[in-house]
Structures are given as structure tokens and as C-alpha cells.
Design a protein around this motif. Structure first.
Motif, PDB file in Angstrom:
ATOM      1  N   UNK A  23       0.825  -1.216   0.000  1.00  0.00           N
ATOM      2  CA  UNK A  23       0.000   0.000   0.000  1.00  0.00           C
ATOM      3  C   UNK A  23       0.858   1.265   0.000  1.00  0.00           C
ATOM      4  N   UNK A  24       2.030   1.205   0.634  1.00  0.00           N
ATOM      5  CA  UNK A  24       2.920   2.374   0.667  1.00  0.00           C
ATOM      6  C   UNK A  24       3.326   2.793  -0.740  1.00  0.00           C
ATOM      7  N   UNK A  25       3.550   1.824  -1.614  1.00  0.00           N
ATOM      8  CA  UNK A  25       3.961   2.132  -2.987  1.00  0.00           C
ATOM      9  C   UNK A  25       2.985   3.098  -3.648  1.00  0.00           C
ATOM     10  N   UNK A  26       1.693   2.838  -3.470  1.00  0.00           N
ATOM     11  CA  UNK A  26       0.696   3.684  -4.144  1.00  0.00           C
ATOM     12  C   UNK A  26       0.479   5.003  -3.419  1.00  0.00           C
ATOM     13  N   UNK A  27       0.725   5.035  -2.120  1.00  0.00           N
ATOM     14  CA  UNK A  27       0.676   6.317  -1.420  1.00  0.00           C
ATOM     15  C   UNK A  27       1.853   7.199  -1.842  1.00  0.00           C
ATOM     16  N   UNK A  28       3.002   6.578  -2.120  1.00  0.00           N
ATOM     17  CA  UNK A  28       4.157   7.330  -2.607  1.00  0.00           C
ATOM     18  C   UNK A  28       3.868   7.896  -3.994  1.00  0.00           C
ATOM     19  N   UNK A  29       3.304   7.049  -4.852  1.00  0.00           N
ATOM     20  CA  UNK A  29       2.943   7.501  -6.200  1.00  0.00           C
ATOM     21  C   UNK A  29       1.972   8.679  -6.137  1.00  0.00           C
TER      22      UNK A  29
END
Length: 267
Positions: A194-200
Motif C-alpha cells: 500500500x505504501x507504494x501507491x501512497x508514494x505515487x
């Protein structure tokens, strides 16, 4: 806003210690997010930034405890590869969906689920004392539990660790200490996914998140050590207590005004 220069040093110190305690609690019984998210909101950041930054610091805690369990050979990484991947995929989907839907229904349902988990552990004192017969295959567990709870963690999150541990105990027959160790592996997968998409999406506050990440890693390491040394005698009462506190907070957040009005009407 440049949080590194705009936020007072004592705020960073406070959030560091909140994250440390949350990491300690989370590595044993789950529920650390119910401490860190309100703490993040209290310093004036938006809910989306709070969720995103919370995922960054949670990655540190779940990685720290998982690494400790792996080094102590408490986790079979090869056997957990498929559930790990499915959990990460579920969390990625959850992180995408959370930006498009209203999660109000989850806030209504979650206190009931958490109470059920706490009551189950309270009323079954022998749960997780020793390994039992496996009830489903690992691939099915990966899809039914890993992907489902990964999605939930990516979209919402509170109580994921407790739900994962219960799944390992009931469906794969793991003892409670072993279940808790493996739950942190999948928790790391969901946090990272989920962090990946919050970073994006550009919602992570990096300076604040890294300060809390360090606190999480310290607290999670201390908690993970107790899981392996104290086992079921520590984990079971911790899950019961944390589930109760989580339920009270969630009910207050969702129905605080109604509960207060009902209570006052009695007098």
C-alpha cells in the motif's frame, strides 16, 4: 509545507515515542495504527497524509519484527511466498480503492469484528498453545486470508495483525507465537504494497515518517523478542486487552455523540 523546518522538535520527539510504543504493541497483538494515526492527525496534517505517512512508519516496524523472526528461524519464508505475494497485491488494490470510495461502512462494522476477536481469545484459553491440524491449503490461505486482509489493510487497516494471527491459528493450525510471527511477515507485505501507491500519489510526509519509522523499528524489535520468549502467555492477554481498547476507541469515533447522549439520558 516543509515539515522538517516547520514542526517543532518536541513534536518529532513525541511522535517518535508514540511510534516506539505502537511498534511494541503491534508486534505482539496488533492495533498500533490506532495510536499512530490519531497522533499524526493531531499535528495538523490531512487524513490522507496521515494514512500515507503511517504506512511508511509501519513498514519499519513490520520489517524490524519480521527480520528478527526470520533470523530466529521462526518463519518459513519459502512456504509463505504465495501468501506474501497475495497479501501485497491485495494491499495495492486496497490503497487504490481507498482513494475512490467512502469507508464509513467499515467504521461501523470494525468494532464488532474486533470485539469478536477479543472474546474468542478470552473464552478459549487453550487457543494456540500448540500446533494443530492444518485445515486449508497454503495457496487457498494466501487468496482467502492474505489477499482479503491485505486489501483491508491497504484500504483501512486497524486490527489487521490480530486478524492475520487468528487466521493462522484457526486455518493453518499454528501455535500463537508462530502465528504472530508469520502475521508480521504478511503485515509487512501489506504495509509495503500500500505504501507504494501512497508514494505515487505524493501523500507521504518523509521527514515525519522516517522519524516515526525509527521509533517503530526499535519498539517492534523489543516486542518481537517477547513473542518468542513469552509466547502464548503474553500474546493471548495482550490481544484481549488491545481488542477491547480498540473497540472502545472505534465505537467512540463512530458513535461517540450517540453513546454520550444515551448515557446522559440514564441520569
Amino acid at each position: 509545507m516543509d515539515w522538517l523546518t516547520a514542526v517543532a522538535p518536541e513534536v518529532y520527539a513525541l511522535l517518535f515515542f508514540v511510534a516506539l510504543f505502537a511498534g511494541f504493541i503491534d508486534s505482539i497483538a496488533g492495533g498500533g495504527g490506532l495510536l499512530t494515526i490519531p497522533a499524526l492527525l493531531s499535528v495538523g496534517i490531512t487524513p490522507v497524509e496521515a494514512l500515507a505517512t503511517n504506512k511508511l512508519q509501519a513498514v519499519g516496524g513490520s520489517f524490524s519484527s519480521t527480520l528478527y523472526f526470520v533470523r530466529r528461524k521462526a518463519i518459513d519464508l519459502r512456504a509463505q511466498l504465495f501468501p506474501f505475494i497475495m497479501t501485497m497485491i491485495g494491499a495495492m488494490l486496497g490503497a487504490i480503492v481507498i482513494q475512490m470510495i467512502d469507508t464509513a461502512f467499515l467504521k461501523q462494522l470494525l468494532p464488532i469484528l474486533v470485539i469478536c476477536v477479543g472474546l474468542y481469545f478470552l473464552l478459549t484459553p487453550s487457543i494456540g498453545v500448540q500446533d494443530r491440524q492444518q485445515r486449508i491449503s497454503m495457496p487457498f490461505f494466501g487468496v482467502a486470508i492474505g489477499m482479503t486482509l491485505g486489501f483491508y489493510d491497504g484500504a483501512f487497516g486497524p486490527g489487521t495483525g490480530s486478524f492475520l494471527a487468528l487466521g493462522y491459528v484457526l486455518l493453518l493450525g499454528y501455535n500463537l507465537a508462530k502465528a504472530t510471527a508469520h502475521a508480521k511477515l504478511l503485515n509487512f507485505a501489506s504495509n509495503f504494497g500500500s505504501l507504494v501507491f501512497f508514494i505515487i500519489g505524493g501523500h507521504v510526509l518523509w521527514a515525519l515518517g522516517f522519524v516515526m519509522l525509527i521509533g517503530q523499528m526499535v519498539g517492534a524489535r523489543l516486542g518481537a523478542r517477547l513473542v518468542l520468549t513469552k509466547g502464548q502467555k503474553l500474546i493471548r492477554p495482550m490481544i484481549v486487552v488491545i481488542s477491547l481498547l480498540m473497540s472502545i476507541k472505534l465505537l467512540h469515533d463512530s458513535h461517540g455523540d450517540v453513546i454520550k447522549a444515551w448515557f446522559l439520558s440514564l441520569f
